[in-house]
Design an enzyme around this catalytic site. Structure first.
Site, PDB file in Angstrom:
ATOM      1  N   HIS A 239      19.656  20.675  58.090  1.00  0.00           N
ATOM      2  CA  HIS A 239      19.460  21.585  59.226  1.00  0.00           C
ATOM      3  C   HIS A 239      20.834  22.020  59.726  1.00  0.00           C
ATOM      4  CE1 HIS A 239      18.393  22.897  63.281  1.00  0.00           C
ATOM      5  NE2 HIS A 239      17.144  22.950  62.881  1.00  0.00           N
ATOM      6  N   CYS A 277      17.535  27.551  59.545  1.00  0.00           N
ATOM      7  CA  CYS A 277      17.131  27.667  60.944  1.00  0.00           C
ATOM      8  C   CYS A 277      17.844  28.891  61.511  1.00  0.00           C
ATOM      9  CB  CYS A 277      17.482  26.414  61.735  1.00  0.00           C
ATOM     10  SG  CYS A 277      17.043  26.609  63.470  1.00  0.00           S
ATOM     11  N   HIS A 304      13.066  27.752  59.603  1.00  0.00           N
ATOM     12  CA  HIS A 304      12.731  27.708  61.029  1.00  0.00           C
ATOM     13  C   HIS A 304      12.892  29.113  61.572  1.00  0.00           C
ATOM     14  CE1 HIS A 304      13.739  23.150  61.745  1.00  0.00           C
ATOM     15  NE2 HIS A 304      12.775  23.345  60.872  1.00  0.00           N
ATOM     16  N   ASP A 345       9.715  27.301  66.560  1.00  0.00           N
ATOM     17  CA  ASP A 345       9.979  26.321  67.624  1.00  0.00           C
ATOM     18  C   ASP A 345      10.742  26.995  68.750  1.00  0.00           C
ATOM     19  OD1 ASP A 345      12.517  26.471  66.517  1.00  0.00           O
ATOM     20  OD2 ASP A 345      12.762  24.334  66.223  1.00  0.00           O
ATOM     21  N   HIS A 346      11.102  26.199  69.753  1.00  0.00           N
ATOM     22  CA  HIS A 346      11.884  26.657  70.901  1.00  0.00           C
ATOM     23  C   HIS A 346      11.285  27.905  71.540  1.00  0.00           C
ATOM     24  CE1 HIS A 346      15.700  24.297  69.576  1.00  0.00           C
ATOM     25  NE2 HIS A 346      14.587  23.632  69.377  1.00  0.00           N
ATOM     26  N   TYR A 362       9.051  22.400  72.415  1.00  0.00           N
ATOM     27  CA  TYR A 362       7.846  22.302  71.583  1.00  0.00           C
ATOM     28  C   TYR A 362       6.567  22.449  72.405  1.00  0.00           C
ATOM     29  CZ  TYR A 362      11.038  21.253  67.889  1.00  0.00           C
ATOM     30  OH  TYR A 362      12.055  21.370  66.975  1.00  0.00           O
TER      31      TYR A 362
HETATM   32  C1  DNO Z   1      15.379  20.831  67.354  1.00  0.00           C
HETATM   33  C2  DNO Z   1      15.329  20.612  65.911  1.00  0.00           C
HETATM   34  C3  DNO Z   1      16.330  19.592  65.408  1.00  0.00           C
HETATM   35  C4  DNO Z   1      16.035  19.269  63.955  1.00  0.00           C
HETATM   36  C5  DNO Z   1      16.945  18.244  63.368  1.00  0.00           C
HETATM   37  C6  DNO Z   1      16.694  18.094  61.892  1.00  0.00           C
HETATM   38  O1  DNO Z   1      14.525  21.434  67.913  1.00  0.00           O
HETATM   39  O2  DNO Z   1      15.437  21.797  65.227  1.00  0.00           O
HETATM   40  O3  DNO Z   1      16.218  18.440  66.167  1.00  0.00           O
HETATM   41  O4  DNO Z   1      14.756  18.748  63.849  1.00  0.00           O
HETATM   42  O5  DNO Z   1      18.264  18.553  63.578  1.00  0.00           O
HETATM   43  O6  DNO Z   1      17.283  16.925  61.452  1.00  0.00           O
END
Ligand code: DNO
Length: 385
Positions: A239, A277, A304, A345-346, A362
């Site tokens: 990530h 991401c 992501h 997400d977010h 989340y």
């Molecule tokens: C936050 C996530 C991160 C992700 C980690 C993967 O929302 O995108 O915490 O899960 O960095 O290891």
């Protein structure tokens, strides 16, 4: 693309039955109850998989199989911990789970200063305020030499904040090192009574670890696990760092085009890949996510879909999932890597999410809306093919 959703296990108030109703196909989860640094057993993996499948879904991606600090800073027990990691990988592979998201960020996973920054429409979002972050570093953590790491503008804004009250300081500490960290199986949890003290001890472990050394440690880790990945067909996907730059004096090594190129070339193996991401990468004004997607979609095992907007003063906030840059990224993925698992997400807190105590970033309604938007984008792009 496979529509996945990050779900935090049977205790998650967002149930698998709810997820089936909103079009989720695959689950992204981890064995959150296994303490950091312990092997994920076949039995525990099988039980989680069975639970997910009994609800008509599949376990598509592990997020995360955490890489313990000792592996990152190169501590005396790192080989032992790498063996633990390899054993968990073998167990996951044997149970049919092959996509593993992890990160190589020292101490702190993702960082935000505000988890409920109000939007004009009554929803709220995650927000990163540089001046507040500097305040945490300089006045709360009291890290030696911290002041020199910030621009004059950020210091000026920080000084203008004056002295925060005890409650305001507590909120910053909670946001930066507890609420954003606890649920991602990080180093901190709600039950820590002195998180700042704990943070300082962890910082000591990184004394003398610069970017080159952290890179060497990542290479060492990847080279050690690749034979297991080859044998069991494990797709590792790191990530990106969030935000994509050094923080609190700690180096970060998955922040930009050059960094991504570096780790892919350092260990040239198809199993060494990226979690694309778009959100983390776009939190750095130096990154053009559309160009990065073109370059790295074929080395991506997990995507992501979210996006940040960097403001003129360098702060950043999460932007809409309909942001044209994100549409561009999705278009590229649907052309180059159409089967990749993706999740959102977010997303904002909205329509009562704020009362539910969901993990930061989340929410249910916010993510559901975001998934709806992204699904619409994907479906539209498919009709153009
Ligand atoms: C936050 C996530 C991160 C992700 C980690 C993967 O929302 O995108 O915490 O899960 O960095 O290891």
């Amino acid at each position: 693309m496979e529509k996945t959703w990050r779900w935090f296990g049977p205790k998650d108030p967002i149930t698998l039955d709810m997820l089936r109703q909103i079009g989720v196909e695959g689950i992204v989860t981890a064995l959150h109850d296994v303490p950091l640094g312990q092997v994920w057993t076949r039995e525990a993996i099988r039980e989680m998989k069975r639970y997910i499948e009994s609800h008509g879904l599949r376990w598509s991606v592990v997020e995360s199989l955490p890489v313990t600090e000792t592996i990152k800073y190169g501590g005396p027990d790192r080989d032992e911990q790498i063996e633990v990691y390899k054993e968990s990988l073998r167990n996951l592979g044997s149970e049919g789970i092959h996509t593993i998201c992890y990160n190589f960020m020292p101490i702190l996973d993702w960082a935000r200063t505000d988890l409920t920054y109000p939007n004009p429409d009554g929803t709220s979002n995650l927000y990163f305020n540089n001046a507040e972050f500097a305040y945490f570093d300089i006045n709360i953590l009291k890290r030696e030499g911290a002041r020199a790491d910030y621009s004059a503008e950020v210091i000026e804004r920080m000084d203008a904040m004056g002295e925060l009250s005890a409650d305001e300081e507590k909120r910053l500490i909670e946001n930066i090192i507890i609420k954003t960290q606890g649920f991602v199986s990080g180093n901190f949890s709600e039950s820590d009574f002195d998180p700042v003290g704990k943070f300082r001890s962890l910082l000591k472990l990184y004394e003398g670890i610069d970017k080159d050394q952290l890179r060497a440690n990542m290479k060492y880790f990847l080279e050690a696990i690749m034979p297991v990945c080859d044998e069991y067909g494990m797709n590792m996907c790191v990530h990106p760092d969030d935000p994509p730059r050094p923080v609190l004096g700690l180096p970060r090594i998955v922040t930009c085009d050059e960094d991504i190129r570096w780790f892919l070339d350092a260990v040239p193996n198809r199993h060494n890949g990226l979690t694309f991401c778009a959100g983390s990468l776009s939190a750095g004004a130096h990154n053009d996510v559309c160009t990065l997607a073109e370059k790295y979609a074929d080395r991506t095992h997990f995507a992501h879909f979210r996006i940040c907007r960097v403001l003129p003063d360098g702060d950043f906030k999460e932007s809409s999932h309909l942001d044209p840059r994100l549409i561009g990224v999705i278009r590229t993925f649907s052309r180059i890597n159409p089967d990749v698992p993706m999740r959102v997400d977010h997303a904002p807190l909205m329509l009562g999410d704020e009362k539910m105590g969901y993990n930061a970033g989340y929410s249910f309604h916010g993510r559901m809306l975001a998934l709806g938007m992204v699904s619409g984008i994907m479906a539209t792009i498919d009709t153009e093919k």
